[in-house]
Design an enzyme around this catalytic site. Structure first.
Site, mmCIF file in Angstrom:
data_model
loop_
_atom_site.group_PDB
_atom_site.id
_atom_site.type_symbol
_atom_site.label_atom_id
_atom_site.label_comp_id
_atom_site.label_asym_id
_atom_site.label_seq_id
_atom_site.Cartn_x
_atom_site.Cartn_y
_atom_site.Cartn_z
ATOM 1 N NE ARG A 238 -3.792 9.453 4.898
ATOM 2 C CZ ARG A 238 -4.801 8.622 5.162
ATOM 3 N NH1 ARG A 238 -5.045 7.599 4.361
ATOM 4 N NH2 ARG A 238 -5.581 8.815 6.213
ATOM 5 C CD GLU A 267 -5.967 11.697 -1.403
ATOM 6 O OE1 GLU A 267 -6.911 11.787 -0.586
ATOM 7 O OE2 GLU A 267 -5.288 10.684 -1.529
ATOM 8 C CG HIS A 286 -8.419 8.607 -0.003
ATOM 9 N ND1 HIS A 286 -7.485 9.448 0.563
ATOM 10 C CD2 HIS A 286 -8.555 7.582 0.877
ATOM 11 C CE1 HIS A 286 -7.089 8.956 1.719
ATOM 12 N NE2 HIS A 286 -7.735 7.824 1.923
HETATM 13 C C1 GLV Z 1 -8.507 6.550 5.087
HETATM 14 O O1 GLV Z 1 -7.651 6.755 4.309
HETATM 15 C C2 GLV Z 1 -8.283 6.399 6.487
HETATM 16 O O2 GLV Z 1 -7.183 6.697 6.964
HETATM 17 O O3 GLV Z 1 -9.214 5.971 7.174
#
Ligand code: GLV
Length: 334
Positions: A238, A267, A286
């Protein structure tokens, strides 16, 4: 009456059909965009189950409006978008999707590491923009991966899967975690380190920890200062775990060599974000778990968790286990 559920994004048809058989389903089915807050606020009032994504903020203010909500089923392993304490206080089960995305996310992390170390995107852009005039001994030279040292911060399932990939490259793997994992040390030949030691010794520092109040800004200015100037930071966890402003200056001033980032504090990241101006940053939107197979499995797991909770069972992937111990099982299907 069927339990009412709300789904905040398009999901695979077979999963939708499975849910429709037993639930009264409504879905935010605009183009692929996050559900607006006001729609979520309207829907949350009388639904029994919420199928949500990491782009949906499920906070105390929203949960206050929920009159019947029994389960929040999140399509992600991370659940920092949900105020779990606020849900727990109201007896609402929260679930996530661990396991199914472990290998896919470790693959992407290693791919990003390699792309950053060997300047893959920069090299590709260089060629396509017509700048390649001759083979040259030091053209677009990067860092070696084979025989190097990887430091993993946060040794959960994805961290371990990454360590296995590192073994194939004969890497020396260090890790830092809240608790030592002696089994993994033995199985994978890992070495436990303090954070400081890991940062000083690693060629590749990989962030693999969940985002919590304790890990917010965990890597900042003082940490970049002790990293090698040839080191590379990889973050597929993150964005908020790393202080982005400090990272920018560390990269610009040569305190570290490069960064590979799949995640950002905000994001989608602003197109004018300073980090995007640096040539030594490889960025992705991401996509850690984004393989067709894994994203499909994640949708199936979200539905399973939801149906288990609505059936009075303890979902396999419950996040707030403490609430079920003092609850008698009730099925909402009748
Ligand atoms: C993606 O970032 C997740 O947490 O699955």
């Amino acid at each position: 009456m069927k339990p009412k559920i709300f789904i905040t994004r398009q999901i695979p048809t077979h999963v939708m059909n499975q849910l429709k058989e037993v639930c009264d389903v409504s879905i935010w089915n605009e183009e692929d965009t996050p559900v607006p807050r006001e729609i979520l606020e309207e829907k949350i009032v009388d639904i029994d189950g919420l199928y949500c994504l990491l782009t949906d903020t499920i906070d105390e203010e929203l949960l206050q409006k929920a009159k019947n909500l029994k389960v929040i089923s999140n399509m992600a392993v991370g659940f920092n978008n949900i105020d779990v304490d606020a849900a727990t206080k109201r007896g609402i089960i929260v679930t996530n999707t661990p396991g199914v995305l472990t290998e896919t996310t470790a693959d992407l992390t290693f791919a990003l590491l390699m792309a950053t170390a060997r300047r893959i995107t920069e090299a590709s852009d260089f060629l396509r923009s017509g700048k390649w005039s001759s083979w040259s001994p030091m053209l677009l030279t990067g860092q070696d991966i084979y025989n190097s040292t990887m430091g993993i911060i946060g040794l959960g399932g994805i961290g371990k899967a990454l360590a296995k990939r590192a073994q194939g490259f004969n890497m020396n793997v260090l890790y830092h975690n809240r608790s030592r994992k002696l089994d993994s040390e033995q199985e994978l030949g890992l070495e436990y380190c303090s954070l400081e030691d890991l940062l000083k010794r690693s060629d590749y520092v990989c962030i693999m920890t969940p985002y919590t109040p304790e890990t917010k800004n965990m890597i900042r200015d003082e940490h970049f200062k002790i990293m090698k100037d040839t080191s590379i930071l990889i973050n597929t966890a993150r964005g908020g775990i790393v202080n982005e402003n400090d990272l920018y200056y560390a990269l610009k001033d040569g305190e570290i060599w490069a960064a590979g980032l799949d995640v950002f504090e905000q994001e989608p990241v602003d197109f004018n974000h300073p980090l995007l101006t640096l040539p030594n940053v490889v960025t992705l939107p991401h996509i850690g778990s984004a393989s067709i197979g894994t994203r499909t499995k994640m949708a199936e797991v979200v539905a399973e968790n939801m149906l288990q909770a609505l059936n009075g069972e303890i979902p396999v992937n419950i996040v707030n286990k403490e609430i079920v111990s003092n609850k008698s099982p009730i099925s909402y299907f009748n």
